[in-house]
Design an enzyme around this catalytic site. Structure first.
Site, short mmCIF file in Angstrom:
data_model
loop_
_atom_site.label_atom_id
_atom_site.label_comp_id
_atom_site.label_asym_id
_atom_site.label_seq_id
_atom_site.Cartn_x
_atom_site.Cartn_y
_atom_site.Cartn_z
N GLU A 103 44.83 55.67 14.58
CA GLU A 103 45.22 57.06 14.32
C GLU A 103 46.68 57.02 13.92
O GLU A 103 47.52 56.63 14.71
CB GLU A 103 44.97 57.91 15.56
CG GLU A 103 45.14 59.40 15.32
CD GLU A 103 46.53 59.87 15.66
OE1 GLU A 103 47.38 59.92 14.74
OE2 GLU A 103 46.77 60.20 16.82
N CYS A 129 51.19 64.19 16.80
CA CYS A 129 50.51 63.83 15.54
C CYS A 129 49.82 65.04 14.92
O CYS A 129 49.39 64.97 13.77
CB CYS A 129 49.54 62.68 15.76
SG CYS A 129 48.67 62.71 17.33
#
Length: 511
Positions: free
Chosen positions: A251, A288
């Site tokens: 990720e 994020c």
């Protein structure tokens, strides 16, 4: 010892060296750790589902038993507020318990049974059964921004252990003390639950070499990673260059575009601006899912929206970033954006003279300027956003079609907006892992339905997630058992269904 053999953590609030010394794991030590994980796998993968579930619950309890000392050490290494860390500890414990409950229920192994049809013509059918099995030892890399929830006992570790895979965890060098404390909790759980030695191990270091050696080790079967695009792509390339390539579930962040449609901008421009400012600055923008990119139709972007957004950003205090390196990169990228032609600074947060701090920044650009400058679409990890003004609906739809992969996309709109922009929803389904309506993307619920992932380059594998129980699918593979005698079948595939789980039997879900 040589300087290269040891490293230290720093207090990002002061740049002061913390006194504890940590050892860089050598290649020889790493090989021993992985060999131990291989031996553990043969035992651990055969554990009863209730034993694994109890183990996950015990890890959660041992983390809680560390008390405030864990939070205090974590605060020293990250400058994250204690209140935030209390919440993150609760999230870490909660996701361990979620996986425990999911494993205990048992249906996640996706058992399928097609019974024999010996009298079928023109050819009889064999008895064919299938279930998911663990892949083997997994390497997990800790994230800088979640020193608990995406770290030693975080979601990647929890999902791999839940799936029956031992974990070798590469601690993030910014918070080695925190990593060591959580490791001690897992080790206590291993002992109390009689799990094999090697079920979990922590390796530490401040060099890229350790991570590369871990991913390239032939006994590692999968990798979980949360961090920068550069780091994730490097590990992905190493894993695919191995004689036996392995999956890397990285990720790697995104700018999480926000689309504010015309009618809601007229009706609720002030409320959206307030929510936007909070989301941009939350956690000093070190999420994020930070909304780093927003699109509005210029003619509808009334002064109330702009005035409120400017006011709220201007009032936002600067915050301490997780590391000196993150702070330096953020401010470097802000300076680069400021230097671009036809990009203006719409709002800036309060200044600070303290070390490693970041001020919130909102930039404004036309659609043409955005198209001509690729860097405006790239993540700047911190409290910044680029607000892009489009001239027409067609421009909004076209920019959506040209988005790269992101973790999230957000749409603010009224019912009339949604009808007028209905194409936008279909476009964004192909671009992101999670679509948020009339909210903001910061804040990821840990639950069964969550998808924290998305198409490349936000991740290296868009088929799964790093948050939620679907995360277990990353570390398992299907195995088919054909014409097996009942005595040899796994418990989950026996006719009597001793686990009492949901199974697909001859095309019908049943217990």
């Amino acid at each position: 010892m040589n300087q290269i053999d040891t490293f230290y953590a720093y207090n990002p609030s002061t740049n002061e060296l913390l006194e504890d010394e940590f050892l860089n794991t050598t290649k020889e030590e790493l090989n021993k750790v992985v060999a131990e994980a291989v031996r553990a796998f043969d035992n651990y993968r055969k554990k009863d589902k209730n034993q694994i579930a109890d183990f996950l619950d015990q890890i959660a309890q041992e983390i809680l038993n560390l008390g405030d000392a864990l939070l205090e050490r974590c605060h020293l290494e990250t400058a994250l507020p204690l209140v935030r860390l209390q919440g993150e500890r609760s999230r870490t414990i909660g996701q361990l318990k979620l996986f425990a409950d999911f494993v205990r229920e048992g249906s996640w192994i996706d058992a399928k049974i097609d019974t024999a049809q010996p009298d079928r013509t023109p050819m009889p059918r064999s008895d064919i059964r299938q279930m998911l099995v663990p892949m083997g030892p997994v390497a997990v890399f800790g994230a800088s921004n979640f020193p608990l929830a995406f770290s030693v006992a975080g979601g990647d570790t929890a999902s791999a252990l839940a799936a029956g895979c031992p974990v070798i965890f590469k601690g993030h060098p910014a918070h080695p003390g925190t990593s060591a404390m959580v490791t001690s909790a897992i080790e206590k759980a291993i002992e109390k639950c009689s799990m094999p030695k090697g079920t979990f191990a922590l390796v530490q270091g401040n060099t890229n070499e350790l991570g590369a050696n871990l991913v390239q080790h032939p006994a590692i079967k999968a990798v979980g990673y949360t961090g920068s695009f550069g780091g994730g792509k490097a590990l992905f390339d190493l894993a695919n260059a191995r004689p036996e390539p392995i999956p890397v579930f990285a990720e790697m962040g995104s700018t999480n575009p926000v689309f504010i449609l015309p009618e809601i901008l007229k009706e609720k421009g002030d409320a959206i601006a307030i929510g936007m400012a909070v989301s941009i600055a939350q956690g000093v923008g070190q999420f994020c899912t930070n909304p780093g990119l927003a699109f509005v139709v210029k003619a509808e972007a009334n002064s109330v929206f702009y005035d409120t957004l400017v006011q709220k950003i201007n009032e936002t205090p600067a915050g301490t970033m997780l590391t000196a390196g993150i702070s330096k990169n953020y401010n470097k990228n802000v300076a680069h954006t400021l230097g671009l032609d036809h990009v203006s600074l719409l709002a800036k947060g309060q200044l600070s003279n303290l070390v490693n701090t970041a001020e919130a920044n909102v930039f404004k650009a036309s659609m043409q300027t955005y198209i001509e400058n690729d860097t405006l679409a790239e993540e700047n990890f911190g409290p910044s956003q680029v607000l892009v003004e489009a001239n027409t609906k067609a421009e909004i739809l076209e920019v959506a079609r040209n988005l790269k992969g992101h973790l999230t996309a957000t749409i603010h709109g009224t019912a009339a907006d949604f009808e007028n922009y209905k194409e936008l929803f279909s476009i964004l389904e192909l671009k992101v892992g999670r679509i948020v309506i009339n909210g903001f993307p910061t804040g990821v619920e840990v639950c069964h339905a969550m998808v924290h992932g998305g198409p490349y380059p936000s991740t290296t594998s868009s088929q799964t997630t790093s948050v939620g129980t679907l995360a277990m699918r990353r570390f398992v593979r299907p195995v088919c058992y054909q014409d097996y005698p009942s005595s040899l079948l796994p418990q989950a595939l026996k006719d009597e269904n001793p686990y009492s789980i949901w199974r697909l039997v001859d095309g019908i879900f049943t217990k």
